[in-house]
Design an enzyme around this catalytic site. Structure first.
Site, short mmCIF file in Angstrom:
data_model
loop_
_atom_site.label_atom_id
_atom_site.label_comp_id
_atom_site.label_asym_id
_atom_site.label_seq_id
_atom_site.Cartn_x
_atom_site.Cartn_y
_atom_site.Cartn_z
N ASP A 13 0.92 -1.29 0.02
CA ASP A 13 -0.06 0.09 -0.02
C ASP A 13 0.69 1.33 -0.14
O ASP A 13 0.50 2.44 0.61
CB ASP A 13 -0.84 -0.05 1.21
CG ASP A 13 -1.78 -1.20 1.35
OD1 ASP A 13 -2.26 -1.71 0.20
OD2 ASP A 13 -2.07 -1.92 2.33
N LYS A 16 1.99 2.06 -5.05
CA LYS A 16 2.92 1.25 -6.29
C LYS A 16 1.88 1.39 -7.63
O LYS A 16 2.22 1.65 -8.62
CB LYS A 16 3.13 -0.25 -6.08
CG LYS A 16 4.17 -0.26 -5.21
CD LYS A 16 4.55 -1.75 -5.00
CE LYS A 16 3.26 -2.67 -4.30
NZ LYS A 16 3.02 -2.36 -3.31
N ALA A 41 -3.18 -8.81 -2.88
CA ALA A 41 -2.83 -7.43 -3.33
C ALA A 41 -3.87 -6.32 -3.79
O ALA A 41 -4.92 -7.13 -4.56
CB ALA A 41 -1.94 -7.26 -4.44
N GLY A 42 -3.93 -5.46 -3.52
CA GLY A 42 -5.13 -4.43 -4.12
C GLY A 42 -4.57 -2.95 -4.37
O GLY A 42 -3.50 -2.37 -3.55
N HIS A 43 -4.55 -2.51 -5.63
CA HIS A 43 -4.00 -1.31 -6.17
C HIS A 43 -5.18 -0.23 -6.47
O HIS A 43 -6.15 -0.74 -7.17
CB HIS A 43 -3.16 -1.42 -7.52
CG HIS A 43 -1.92 -2.27 -6.98
ND1 HIS A 43 -1.17 -3.16 -7.91
CD2 HIS A 43 -1.17 -2.27 -5.95
CE1 HIS A 43 -0.21 -3.76 -7.11
NE2 HIS A 43 -0.15 -3.25 -5.96
N GLN A 175 2.69 -6.20 -2.58
CA GLN A 175 2.73 -6.11 -1.49
C GLN A 175 4.08 -5.43 -0.96
O GLN A 175 4.32 -4.33 -1.71
CB GLN A 175 3.18 -7.63 -0.89
CG GLN A 175 1.71 -8.28 -0.54
CD GLN A 175 1.30 -9.21 -1.97
OE1 GLN A 175 2.02 -9.52 -2.60
NE2 GLN A 175 -0.04 -9.23 -2.01
N GLY A 322 -0.25 13.60 -5.66
CA GLY A 322 -1.80 13.58 -5.67
C GLY A 322 -2.22 12.18 -6.16
O GLY A 322 -1.31 11.42 -6.71
P1 IMP Z 1 -2.15 -12.62 3.21
O1 IMP Z 1 -1.12 -12.28 2.15
O2 IMP Z 1 -3.75 -12.83 2.80
O3 IMP Z 1 -1.76 -14.18 3.67
O4 IMP Z 1 -2.16 -11.73 4.33
C1 IMP Z 1 -0.98 -11.87 5.23
C2 IMP Z 1 -0.66 -10.35 5.73
O5 IMP Z 1 -0.08 -9.76 4.69
C3 IMP Z 1 -1.64 -9.78 6.29
O6 IMP Z 1 -1.34 -8.83 7.35
C4 IMP Z 1 -2.32 -8.90 5.02
O7 IMP Z 1 -2.98 -7.83 5.66
C5 IMP Z 1 -0.70 -8.64 4.48
N1 IMP Z 1 -1.19 -8.17 3.13
C6 IMP Z 1 -1.13 -9.17 2.09
N2 IMP Z 1 -1.24 -8.56 0.96
C7 IMP Z 1 -1.06 -7.15 1.33
C8 IMP Z 1 -1.11 -6.04 0.25
O8 IMP Z 1 -1.20 -6.17 -0.91
N3 IMP Z 1 -1.13 -4.70 1.08
C9 IMP Z 1 -1.09 -4.67 2.24
N4 IMP Z 1 -1.02 -5.92 3.05
C10 IMP Z 1 -1.17 -7.14 2.61
MG MG Z 2 -2.62 -2.12 -1.78
#
Ligand code: IMP
Ligand code: MG
Length: 333
Positions: A13, A16, A41-43, A175, A322
């Site tokens: 987060d 990226k 992952a979330g973008h 990540q 921004g």
């Molecule tokens: P998992 O990857 O879903 O198994 O989660 C394991 C840990 O990684 C947790 O604390 C999630 O919140 C964190 N996590 C996994 N992917 C992301 C991401 O893309 N951004 C932020 N935190 C992530």
């Molecule tokens: Mg994200």
């Protein structure tokens, strides 16, 4: 022509997605390829007044001339992927490798309760259990599903072909460095190595083929889920600073802290960074909002950037000012 790997320097987060979409348009790579864990992952990407939230597609899809690909090391959720391809109009130029792992009901079920959910605070996306099954050699791969055959290509071959034809190549990490299974705050980490080397292994790009590694840091640190966060602010303090954020995938409130130089120094080392990108500078210095040239920044903002360069001994080349794709200062020559 250059191959560029973009990875997160803290806990994910970092912004990226926005930096990658900028590079996807500016550098006009013909192939944009994603490594990383999976749909955990979330973008968030803003283009004008359009907001895209992606979990599976590479964030570089805004460049309509580019092919976007997912490397064999990534586990995919076919439904999430298909929905993003349809919603964002990427059909015909989105591809996966035959060795991408496939998340099924069992993985979602195992990720939505128990230790992973409660102790680690996993995203519940099935990514961890799918990677566990892959390690046990029982996970189904993309090649096992007829429904995926039309989007399967040989991703490592496409990637190296593109690079060797002297086209720009953009490699997306997901990540952040301290969520790495090897280098992060174990056990509060994701299920893969997500440093630059791991991301390159995910897509089958050998280390000698990498030209630039951009490590992205946000102007402050955030973390979702459990695990250590040095000098963590209270939610009220974070809110007061305007650092209160909510996760793209889970909607959970992110925990926040000041920019952490010790973590950043280690991220530079682990990733072999050649450049730094700093995002959300406008959140720290509101007078920098929307600026596109370094000279326009306030003295305080310039001092913040200069201090990062001095402390980390690496140039800050791309600065986010921004939320939209063009709110960027690009100092690459
Ligand atoms: P998992 O990857 O879903 O198994 O989660 C394991 C840990 O990684 C947790 O604390 C999630 O919140 C964190 N996590 C996994 N992917 C992301 C991401 O893309 N951004 C932020 N935190 C992530
Ligand atoms: Mg994200």
């Amino acid at each position: 022509m250059t191959s560029t790997v973009v990875v997160g320097g803290f806990f994910g987060d970092e912004g990226k997605g926005k930096i990658i979409s900028y590079l996807a348009i500016k550098d006009n790579p013909k192939v944009i390829v994603r490594g990383g864990a999976g749909p955990n992952a979330g973008h968030t990407i803003k283009d004008g007044d359009k907001v895209y939230k992606v979990r599976m597609l590479p964030s570089g899809f805004l460049n309509k001339d580019a092919k976007v690909m997912i490397g064999p090391g990534v586990v995919i959720n076919p439904e999430v992927l298909q929905k993003e391809i349809d919603d964002f109009g990427v059909s015909g130029r989105a591809f996966i490798d035959k060795h991408c792992g496939v998340i099924e009901e069992t993985h979602l079920a195992r990720d939505s309760k128990g230790e992973l959910k409660e102790k680690i605070g996993s995203t519940g996306s099935g990514t961890g259990p799918a990677n566990a099954d892959r390690a046990m050699r029982v996970l189904n791969l993309a090649k096992d599903f007829d429904s995926l055959s039309s989007i399967i290509v040989d991703v490592p071959a496409e990637v190296i072909y593109s690079k060797d034809k002297y086209e720009n190549l953009l490699v997306e990490g997901t990540q952040g460095s301290f969520l790495s299974l090897w280098h992060g705050t174990y056990p509060f980490v994701t299920s893969k190595d997500v440093t630059a080397s791991g991301i390159c292994a995910d897509i089958g790009l050998g280390p000698t083929k990498v030209d630039e590694v951009i490590v992205v840091f946000k102007s402050y640190v955030t973390r979702v889920g459990t695990g250590p966060l040095d000098k963590e602010l209270s939610l009220e303090e974070a809110e007061k600073k305007g650092w209160s954020e909510f996760g793209t995938v889970t909607g959970r409130q992110r925990r926040a802290a000041d920019f952490d130089f010790d973590l950043a120094r280690r991220a530079i080392m682990l990733n072999g960074a050649t450049q730094i990108s700093i995002t959300k500078l406008d959140v720290l210095f509101t007078d920098c909002a929307g600026k596109t040239s370094y000279n326009e920044l306030s003295d305080d903002a310039k001092a913040f950037i200069k201090n990062i360069e001095d402390e980390l001994n690496t140039p800050v080349t791309i600065i986010g000012t921004g939320p939209t794709v063009n709110d960027v200062i690009d100092r690459r020559s």
